[in-house]
Design a protein around this motif. Structure first.
Motif, PDB file in Angstrom:
ATOM      1  N   LEU A  97      11.690   3.864  -3.431  1.00 22.31           N
ATOM      2  CA  LEU A  97      10.585   4.824  -3.202  1.00 22.31           C
ATOM      3  C   LEU A  97       9.298   3.855  -2.586  1.00 22.31           C
ATOM      4  N   ASP A  98       8.932   4.455  -1.589  1.00 17.94           N
ATOM      5  CA  ASP A  98       7.830   3.894  -0.717  1.00 17.94           C
ATOM      6  C   ASP A  98       6.363   4.364  -1.203  1.00 17.94           C
ATOM      7  N   VAL A  99       5.713   3.559  -1.927  1.00 24.09           N
ATOM      8  CA  VAL A  99       4.408   3.798  -2.382  1.00 24.09           C
ATOM      9  C   VAL A  99       3.399   4.136  -1.538  1.00 24.09           C
ATOM     10  N   GLU A 100       3.551   3.765  -0.120  1.00 21.47           N
ATOM     11  CA  GLU A 100       2.499   3.905   1.038  1.00 21.47           C
ATOM     12  C   GLU A 100       2.789   5.511   1.316  1.00 21.47           C
ATOM     13  N   LYS A 101       4.157   5.914   1.192  1.00 18.10           N
ATOM     14  CA  LYS A 101       4.433   7.291   1.780  1.00 18.10           C
ATOM     15  C   LYS A 101       3.790   8.330   0.697  1.00 18.10           C
ATOM     16  N   VAL A 102       4.170   7.948  -0.576  1.00 19.52           N
ATOM     17  CA  VAL A 102       3.540   8.799  -1.557  1.00 19.52           C
ATOM     18  C   VAL A 102       2.201   8.823  -1.513  1.00 19.52           C
ATOM     19  N   ARG A 103       1.299   7.819  -1.252  1.00 15.92           N
ATOM     20  CA  ARG A 103      -0.129   7.794  -1.120  1.00 15.92           C
ATOM     21  C   ARG A 103      -0.475   8.737   0.152  1.00 15.92           C
ATOM     22  N   LYS A 104       0.239   8.626   1.165  1.00 21.17           N
ATOM     23  CA  LYS A 104      -0.328   9.449   2.341  1.00 21.17           C
ATOM     24  C   LYS A 104       0.134  11.138   1.593  1.00 21.17           C
TER      25      LYS A 104
END
Length: 356
Positions: free
Chosen positions: A123-130
């Motif tokens: 799970l890509d944290v940066e994708k979730v943050r966006k």
């Protein structure tokens, strides 16, 4: 032969029976003398119960018409959304690139995410943050990452839940974060699975009066009832007590040792994820060259009393062009849980390698 010697012989026979079967449903070995009843937090019957409770709270506060869900999922995850009239939109998943086409969240009220199999790198944290910055409601399914350090995802999520019964020998149970404590009722059919779990333990320890097909049918009956009737039920007191008595550190250690051994020794299949210091696997997912090979090997493993599940039967709503369909057709989940030590895991590996 003395009574004490007979006892030791029977114990040895029991242990031999216990290790003959690997995987499948958990069992209940020791029932506590007293049950814990006072609870901090929200503990409900199952994962789908948890999703329903979260949706009830969301819909009390605001309008939510759409949800973005990973295409790698099961019907039980989808059902509560459909029951509330929420339009389910799928985003694709690939084990090398993880979440794909998540741009659908531009026009989606709820974003559903999960961290597959507790590997910590799915799970890509940066994708979730966006996505969070787009003002979507973040619903984090922690079922696979329940024992993993996932604080960063907690901070990004508005609501989260984890199905406890996937990890240990409890009858039912899921923990929910982010909602007010609701009024929950007792599940009327919980005794069906409780008896099945106790009967399974008696069967595994040599009780010839227990018929395997009967407790398997009871497990199936519980599953069918859960599919149709899951709303507003509490986690039962026996399950809650068993859960609180578990040692999570021992569970983590055993699962990590088992999974690390599989990654080190197993040859001839493709591991989906890299095993890292952060990983606390639910299963060890591997890919075969084809669906035919996977299905044949799985059938042969079952003949050796090794029961490795497939995640998951694919929901019919998934577009045929999605990459996730390739995963679904070739994936097998290897057993690594705390019921077993390296003796059983070695047997699983050696049996599998003979069949490839």
């Amino acid at each position: 032969m003395s009574a004490s010697m007979m006892s030791e012989v029977y114990k040895d026979l029991n242990m031999s029976r216990m290790i003959s079967e690997i995987g499948s449903e958990f069992w209940i070995e020791n029932e506590p003398k007293t049950f814990l009843t006072g609870r901090e937090g929200v503990y409900c019957l199952s994962g789908r119960t948890a999703i329903d409770l979260i949706l009830q709270e969301i819909l009390r506060e605001k309008e939510a018409k759409t949800v973005a869900m990973p295409a790698w999922c099961c019907d039980s995850m989808i059902a509560p959304f459909l029951a509330h009239g929420i339009d389910v939109r799928f985003y694709d998943y690939d084990h090398t690139d993880y979440y794909l086409n998540t741009d659908i969240t531009d026009n989606t009220d709820i974003f559903y995410l999960t961290n597959y199999f507790g590997y910590g790198n799915t799970l890509d944290v940066e994708k979730v943050r966006k996505i969070k910055n787009r003002r979507s409601i973040i619903l984090y399914d922690r079922t696979h990452s329940f024992l993993m350090d996932d604080e960063e995802y907690h901070e990004l999520s508005d609501y989260s839940f984890a199905s406890i019964r996937k990890w240990m020998g409890v009858i039912g149970g899921a923990v929910v974060k982010g909602i007010d404590k609701p009024e929950l009722k007792n599940c009327p059919y919980i005794s069906v699975k409780e008896k099945a779990m106790k009967d399974k333990y008696r069967y595994l320890t040599g009780d010839i009066s227990i018929k395997k097909d009967e407790f398997l049918a009871a497990f199936g009956e519980f599953g069918h009832q859960l599919a149709d009737d899951y709303c507003n039920y509490a986690m039962d007191d026996l399950s809650y007590t068993l859960y609180k008595q578990e040692d999570p550190q021992k569970m983590k250690q055993q699962r990590r040792e088992n999974a690390a051994y599989i990654h080190e020794k197993l040859k001839g299949v493709q591991f989906m994820y890299e095993f890292t210091d952060k990983s606390v696997p639910l299963f060890v997912p591997v890919l075969f060259e084809s669906k035919e090979q996977r299905d044949t090997v799985r059938k042969q493993l079952i003949e050796q009393q090794i029961y490795c599940p497939i995640h998951w039967p694919q929901p019919k709503q998934i577009p045929t062009e999605f990459k996730v369909n390739d995963i679904v057709s070739r994936e097998l989940s290897l057993i690594c849980d705390q019921r077993y030590g390296l003796i059983e895991i070695k047997r699983e590996i050696e049996t599998l390698m003979r069949l490839i």
